[in-house]
Scaffold this motif. Sequence first.
Motif, PDB file in Angstrom:
ATOM      1  N   PHE A  72       0.857  -1.189   0.000  1.00  0.00           N
ATOM      2  CA  PHE A  72       0.000   0.000   0.000  1.00  0.00           C
ATOM      3  C   PHE A  72       0.887   1.231   0.000  1.00  0.00           C
ATOM      4  N   VAL A  73       0.577   2.164  -0.903  1.00  0.00           N
ATOM      5  CA  VAL A  73       1.293   3.437  -0.948  1.00  0.00           C
ATOM      6  C   VAL A  73       0.286   4.538  -1.235  1.00  0.00           C
ATOM      7  N   SER A  74       0.255   5.556  -0.389  1.00  0.00           N
ATOM      8  CA  SER A  74      -0.600   6.712  -0.626  1.00  0.00           C
ATOM      9  C   SER A  74       0.220   7.988  -0.500  1.00  0.00           C
ATOM     10  N   ASN A 118      -7.089  11.999   1.336  1.00  0.00           N
ATOM     11  CA  ASN A 118      -7.931  12.087   0.139  1.00  0.00           C
ATOM     12  C   ASN A 118      -7.879  10.796  -0.671  1.00  0.00           C
ATOM     13  N   SER A 119      -7.527   9.700   0.002  1.00  0.00           N
ATOM     14  CA  SER A 119      -7.347   8.423  -0.702  1.00  0.00           C
ATOM     15  C   SER A 119      -8.517   7.466  -0.537  1.00  0.00           C
ATOM     16  N   GLY A 120      -9.444   7.776   0.363  1.00  0.00           N
ATOM     17  CA  GLY A 120     -10.537   6.854   0.641  1.00  0.00           C
ATOM     18  C   GLY A 120     -10.161   5.747   1.612  1.00  0.00           C
ATOM     19  N   PHE A 121      -8.960   5.834   2.191  1.00  0.00           N
ATOM     20  CA  PHE A 121      -8.510   4.816   3.142  1.00  0.00           C
ATOM     21  C   PHE A 121      -9.419   4.814   4.369  1.00  0.00           C
ATOM     22  N   ALA A 131      -4.391  19.733   9.405  1.00  0.00           N
ATOM     23  CA  ALA A 131      -5.201  20.937   9.598  1.00  0.00           C
ATOM     24  C   ALA A 131      -4.605  22.138   8.861  1.00  0.00           C
ATOM     25  N   LYS A 132      -3.310  22.078   8.620  1.00  0.00           N
ATOM     26  CA  LYS A 132      -2.628  23.142   7.868  1.00  0.00           C
ATOM     27  C   LYS A 132      -2.631  22.881   6.368  1.00  0.00           C
ATOM     28  N   GLY A 133      -3.286  21.791   5.956  1.00  0.00           N
ATOM     29  CA  GLY A 133      -3.369  21.471   4.545  1.00  0.00           C
ATOM     30  C   GLY A 133      -2.210  20.659   4.012  1.00  0.00           C
ATOM     31  N   GLN A 134      -1.349  20.164   4.900  1.00  0.00           N
ATOM     32  CA  GLN A 134      -0.209  19.370   4.449  1.00  0.00           C
ATOM     33  C   GLN A 134      -0.637  17.945   4.128  1.00  0.00           C
ATOM     34  N   ARG A 135       0.010  17.375   3.114  1.00  0.00           N
ATOM     35  CA  ARG A 135      -0.265  15.994   2.754  1.00  0.00           C
ATOM     36  C   ARG A 135       0.268  15.040   3.811  1.00  0.00           C
ATOM     37  N   ILE A 136      -0.443  13.939   3.963  1.00  0.00           N
ATOM     38  CA  ILE A 136       0.037  12.845   4.807  1.00  0.00           C
ATOM     39  C   ILE A 136       0.340  11.666   3.893  1.00  0.00           C
ATOM     40  N   TYR A 137       1.544  11.139   4.024  1.00  0.00           N
ATOM     41  CA  TYR A 137       1.991  10.010   3.216  1.00  0.00           C
ATOM     42  C   TYR A 137       1.910   8.731   4.056  1.00  0.00           C
TER      43      TYR A 137
END
Length: 215
Positions: A175-177, A182-185, A199-205
Motif C-alpha cells: 500500500f502506498v498513498s 484524500n485516498s478513501g482509506f 489541519a494546515k493542509g499538508q499531505r500525509i503520506y
Amino acid sequence: MRLRNKPWAREKLDAHPQYVVLNPEQEKGQWNKTFNNDQPIHIEVGTGKGQFVTGMARQNPHINYIGVELYESVIVTALDRLIEADLPNLKLLNVDGAELMNYFEKGEVDRVYLNFSDPWPKTRHAKRRLTYKSFLSLYESLMPDGGEVHFKTDNQGLFEYSLKSFSEYGMLLTFVSLDLHNSGFEGNVMTEYEEKFSAKGQRIYRSEAKFQPRP
C-alpha cells in the motif's frame, strides 16, 4: 521536538505497572502471558503522547498493542490516556526502540507502526532514520514471515527515502498513498502530529511494507 522536563514522570510511570511494563526484558518470549491471551501483537515505535496507539487499541480489541517511547516526559501523557481509557489490550514500554531485540523473541510481533518519525534530513544521519536498513533488520528479527511495517509521515523526503529502503531490503510494498486523507482509506487513526499537519493542509503520506521469506 523540544521536551519539557517533568521530574515527577518516572515516579508516575513506576506507580502504574498494570499499564507500564517496568521490566520488559523479563517478558521476552512470554508476552501472551503478559496479556493473558494469544492475540496478535502490534507495536508502535515512537508512540509519543499515545493518541494513535490508544485509538488503535480501542478500535481493535482483538489485537494487543504496545507503545514504545524513549522519553519519560512524553510517554507519561500516553499513560494518562491509557489510565482514562483502561484498555486491557494496550501496554507501554519506556525503552529505546533500537533495543527491541532485548524484549521480544522472533515471531512475537506481527506488525510495527512508525508514525511521524524524526526525518534526520542530513545524509550523515541516515542511519538514525527508523526506516534505515539496520532498523528494518531489527523489526524483521521480531516477526514471523510476512510481518508488516506501516509507516506515516508528513515529510516527502523521508517518505521517498523509506520506500526506497523498503524496496532495497526486499520488502513487498502492499500500500502506498501520497495523500492519505484524500485516498478513501478507511479506519485511519490520527496521531497528534497528523492532526496538526493535516489541519494546515499538508499531505500525509502512508505506506505498508511486508517482509518476504528468506531463501
